[in-house]
Design a protein around this motif. Sequence first.
Motif, PDB file in Angstrom:
ATOM      1  N   ARG A 411      25.618  58.863  94.510  1.00  0.00           N
ATOM      2  CA  ARG A 411      26.794  59.601  95.246  1.00  0.00           C
ATOM      3  C   ARG A 411      28.289  59.171  94.563  1.00  0.00           C
ATOM      4  O   ARG A 411      28.988  59.876  94.448  1.00  0.00           O
ATOM      5  N   VAL A 412      28.261  57.750  94.240  1.00  0.00           N
ATOM      6  CA  VAL A 412      29.709  57.454  93.658  1.00  0.00           C
ATOM      7  C   VAL A 412      29.691  58.138  92.211  1.00  0.00           C
ATOM      8  O   VAL A 412      30.714  58.955  91.939  1.00  0.00           O
ATOM      9  N   ALA A 413      28.545  58.205  91.376  1.00  0.00           N
ATOM     10  CA  ALA A 413      28.700  59.075  89.997  1.00  0.00           C
ATOM     11  C   ALA A 413      29.069  60.647  90.207  1.00  0.00           C
ATOM     12  O   ALA A 413      29.785  61.175  89.459  1.00  0.00           O
ATOM     13  N   GLY A 414      28.432  61.066  91.393  1.00  0.00           N
ATOM     14  CA  GLY A 414      28.700  62.362  91.505  1.00  0.00           C
ATOM     15  C   GLY A 414      30.049  62.698  91.865  1.00  0.00           C
ATOM     16  O   GLY A 414      30.782  63.518  91.206  1.00  0.00           O
ATOM     17  N   ARG A 415      30.734  61.818  92.675  1.00  0.00           N
ATOM     18  CA  ARG A 415      32.169  61.938  93.129  1.00  0.00           C
ATOM     19  C   ARG A 415      33.014  61.814  91.833  1.00  0.00           C
ATOM     20  O   ARG A 415      33.948  62.742  91.543  1.00  0.00           O
ATOM     21  N   LEU A 416      32.815  60.700  91.219  1.00  0.00           N
ATOM     22  CA  LEU A 416      33.468  60.649  89.744  1.00  0.00           C
ATOM     23  C   LEU A 416      33.296  61.839  88.887  1.00  0.00           C
ATOM     24  O   LEU A 416      34.483  62.184  88.097  1.00  0.00           O
ATOM     25  N   VAL A 420      36.248  64.202  87.187  1.00  0.00           N
ATOM     26  CA  VAL A 420      36.520  64.471  85.785  1.00  0.00           C
ATOM     27  C   VAL A 420      36.693  66.134  85.798  1.00  0.00           C
ATOM     28  O   VAL A 420      37.348  66.697  84.878  1.00  0.00           O
ATOM     29  N   ASP A 421      35.637  66.633  86.281  1.00  0.00           N
ATOM     30  CA  ASP A 421      35.507  68.218  86.121  1.00  0.00           C
ATOM     31  C   ASP A 421      36.621  69.147  86.659  1.00  0.00           C
ATOM     32  O   ASP A 421      37.307  70.010  85.980  1.00  0.00           O
ATOM     33  N   ARG A 422      37.088  68.526  87.709  1.00  0.00           N
ATOM     34  CA  ARG A 422      38.416  69.214  88.242  1.00  0.00           C
ATOM     35  C   ARG A 422      39.785  68.926  87.387  1.00  0.00           C
ATOM     36  O   ARG A 422      40.565  69.717  87.303  1.00  0.00           O
ATOM     37  N   MET A 423      39.814  67.774  86.604  1.00  0.00           N
ATOM     38  CA  MET A 423      40.903  67.612  85.945  1.00  0.00           C
ATOM     39  C   MET A 423      40.964  68.460  84.541  1.00  0.00           C
ATOM     40  O   MET A 423      41.805  68.572  83.737  1.00  0.00           O
ATOM     41  N   ARG A 424      39.600  68.623  84.074  1.00  0.00           N
ATOM     42  CA  ARG A 424      39.432  69.410  82.723  1.00  0.00           C
ATOM     43  C   ARG A 424      40.051  70.579  82.823  1.00  0.00           C
ATOM     44  O   ARG A 424      40.089  71.300  83.742  1.00  0.00           O
ATOM     45  N   THR A 425      40.472  71.065  81.540  1.00  0.00           N
ATOM     46  CA  THR A 425      41.018  72.483  81.479  1.00  0.00           C
ATOM     47  C   THR A 425      40.158  73.461  80.523  1.00  0.00           C
ATOM     48  O   THR A 425      40.595  74.769  80.622  1.00  0.00           O
ATOM     49  N   SER A 426      39.287  73.040  80.168  1.00  0.00           N
ATOM     50  CA  SER A 426      38.162  74.018  79.390  1.00  0.00           C
ATOM     51  C   SER A 426      37.092  73.650  79.500  1.00  0.00           C
ATOM     52  O   SER A 426      36.753  72.312  80.050  1.00  0.00           O
ATOM     53  N   ALA A 427      35.753  74.418  79.133  1.00  0.00           N
ATOM     54  CA  ALA A 427      34.468  74.044  79.155  1.00  0.00           C
ATOM     55  C   ALA A 427      34.127  73.271  78.000  1.00  0.00           C
ATOM     56  O   ALA A 427      32.929  72.849  77.770  1.00  0.00           O
ATOM     57  N   ALA A 428      34.992  73.060  76.837  1.00  0.00           N
ATOM     58  CA  ALA A 428      34.531  72.027  75.825  1.00  0.00           C
ATOM     59  C   ALA A 428      34.082  70.664  76.187  1.00  0.00           C
ATOM     60  O   ALA A 428      34.671  70.307  77.166  1.00  0.00           O
ATOM     61  N   PRO A 429      33.352  70.377  75.456  1.00  0.00           N
ATOM     62  CA  PRO A 429      32.891  68.899  75.548  1.00  0.00           C
ATOM     63  C   PRO A 429      33.867  67.924  75.503  1.00  0.00           C
ATOM     64  O   PRO A 429      34.994  67.985  74.642  1.00  0.00           O
ATOM     65  N   LEU A 430      33.937  67.149  76.527  1.00  0.00           N
ATOM     66  CA  LEU A 430      34.892  66.220  76.729  1.00  0.00           C
ATOM     67  C   LEU A 430      34.467  64.719  76.810  1.00  0.00           C
ATOM     68  O   LEU A 430      33.406  64.370  77.575  1.00  0.00           O
ATOM     69  N   ALA A 431      34.834  63.818  76.080  1.00  0.00           N
ATOM     70  CA  ALA A 431      34.545  62.331  76.082  1.00  0.00           C
ATOM     71  C   ALA A 431      35.197  61.511  77.247  1.00  0.00           C
ATOM     72  O   ALA A 431      36.172  62.206  77.728  1.00  0.00           O
ATOM     73  N   VAL A 432      34.678  60.818  77.827  1.00  0.00           N
ATOM     74  CA  VAL A 432      35.136  60.248  78.932  1.00  0.00           C
ATOM     75  C   VAL A 432      35.288  58.583  78.650  1.00  0.00           C
ATOM     76  O   VAL A 432      34.104  58.101  78.199  1.00  0.00           O
ATOM     77  N   VAL A 433      36.173  57.825  78.880  1.00  0.00           N
ATOM     78  CA  VAL A 433      36.360  56.503  78.639  1.00  0.00           C
ATOM     79  C   VAL A 433      36.651  55.836  79.979  1.00  0.00           C
ATOM     80  O   VAL A 433      37.426  56.324  80.903  1.00  0.00           O
ATOM     81  N   LEU A 446      27.658  60.206  82.522  1.00  0.00           N
ATOM     82  CA  LEU A 446      28.066  60.515  83.868  1.00  0.00           C
ATOM     83  C   LEU A 446      27.321  62.053  83.845  1.00  0.00           C
ATOM     84  O   LEU A 446      27.452  62.704  82.875  1.00  0.00           O
ATOM     85  N   PRO A 447      27.043  62.671  85.123  1.00  0.00           N
ATOM     86  CA  PRO A 447      26.540  63.771  85.182  1.00  0.00           C
ATOM     87  C   PRO A 447      27.454  64.915  84.565  1.00  0.00           C
ATOM     88  O   PRO A 447      28.723  65.163  85.307  1.00  0.00           O
ATOM     89  N   GLY A 448      26.847  65.487  83.751  1.00  0.00           N
ATOM     90  CA  GLY A 448      27.738  66.606  83.157  1.00  0.00           C
ATOM     91  C   GLY A 448      28.554  66.127  81.860  1.00  0.00           C
ATOM     92  O   GLY A 448      29.157  66.969  81.239  1.00  0.00           O
ATOM     93  N   PHE A 449      28.585  65.041  81.791  1.00  0.00           N
ATOM     94  CA  PHE A 449      29.513  64.333  80.751  1.00  0.00           C
ATOM     95  C   PHE A 449      28.471  63.329  79.854  1.00  0.00           C
ATOM     96  O   PHE A 449      28.272  62.225  80.359  1.00  0.00           O
TER      97      PHE A 449
END
Length: 561
Positions: A411-416, A420-433, A446-449
């Motif tokens: 659940r925690v992973a899903g919310r995080l 991240v998905d809400r903050m991105r501005t495109s569908a391009a691959p995005l690294a997460v630090v 992370l799910p989707g990343f």
Amino acid sequence: AHRRRRPAAWLIAACVTSVLRITRRHTKGSTTMRIGIDVGGTNTDAVLIGYDDRVLAAAKSPTTPDITAGITAAVRTLDPPVESVTAVMIGTTHFLNALVEGARLTPVAAVRLGLPATAALPPMADWPARQRAAVAGHGYLCHGGREFDGRPLSPLDPEELKRTAADIAARGLTSVAVSSVFSPVAETDERLAAGILRAELGEGVHLSLSHDLGRVGLLARENATIINASLRDLATVIVESFGKALAEMSLTAPFFLSQNDGTLMDADFARTCPVATFASGPTNSMRGAALLSGLGDCAVVDVGGTTADIGILTGGFPREAAGESQAAGIRVNFRTPDVLSLGIGGGSLVSEGGGTGPRSVGHRLTRDALVFGGTRLTATDLAVAAGLADIGDRARVAHLDPEFTGRALERVAGRLAEGVDRMRTSAAPLAVVAVGGGSVLVPEPLPGFADVRRPAHFDVANAVGAAIAQVGGEVDRVFRVPDGRRDAVLAGARDEALGRALDAGALPGSVRVVDVEEVPLAYLPGGATRIRVKAVGDLDLERVPGCSGPSWCDAGAVRDA
């Protein structure tokens, strides 16, 4: 032969002298160190950074109510060679916390220059009840203000301001916030009004002027100014506490506070502009994440003891909020990073159903969590039980059902991931630090990343970000842009921003423009365009110790930082 040897000896001596100069310069650089400190709600983090931005030492200590003890403990753990420390950079959330709590705020007189317009909404009309009551809510509407192009909206009335000052004095108010329509374009009215008020109220009055703090947009800028005025007394206490803590460690290097946009301000400016520190926590974490990961463009998930802050890095700097933002439910428009905060942290309480947050044990984690002998189930306990972290006593969470633990962490992973998905501005691959002491809750992937990175020293990224903070200069106002003159106007704005960064103490040759924003105002005549240019550069440490340049001595230059 004797005459021939003399020139040779002179040449050798000259070469040796040059080599010694270079050696001394490099030796000095190699022993130059900075200390970065981040005073959070749960922990106080500290790092010792070398001249090449390498982390030489890191430490964590519980944040203490008196501030001083927590900083002293963290710095003592670093054991820095005090003679080599050239600067100390500090990030803090104390001022924002005071506003959120509605505590330790000074009553404020809010003077607005804008009559006969602007009377429909008085100062603090949209404030939450707690914060409005904490600052006493005294508002005054006076004549003055400007049009977008600097033309007077109405004449300033000195007698009106004197009557206002008399009422302020009768109420015993000593902190005044002055705001004027379009003051970022023309600050004259605010300065004249401040002079009249100071003459009537005496030198003991604290004056906060809106053109120093906010951008175009009267109500949000006025709110920021009132908040700043309410924090002036607390700022003096906090800054003095920082100085005391460093003095106890025999650190004589100058100290600076980090601002909302990742740049620095000196202690004197911090006393007059505490509101500029509000978003320094997430900004420092994102800047630290950029350095530690080597990524300039990525998403950053900073998980602390109470919240997870999610932001986007662009060119190594946090993406700024597009317009207005909120501080404790109050609209403001000073520089803030675009951050999404979720009630998930290492100290978040876990319900019987496996829900995590938003309630947290905060700084009591080492007392209340199960792994530390406490009685409350926290997200940290889940991480230890699942083998994601090795802190405390794992035997104390051995009784937790693995299925329950796994479901709660999912659940925690899903919310995080959703954040991240809400903050991105495109569908391009995005690294997460992932950074912060609670980032063990961020799974890899992370799910989707798929690309999730947790760099070395991830748990003190906020202190690293404070240590590498730079000096900034910004221009943000409405320009007239005649046909065919756009490039010239933009070039002038760029040069002004670069000059402001240099005046504020940036090292010549290191200053660069990092952001340009151009918004044509179609509803105004004359090619009116709002232009914002931001420039940053490294702190010129040679100018700091003796305050040899005007940037750290002249109040006007510091204000432009």
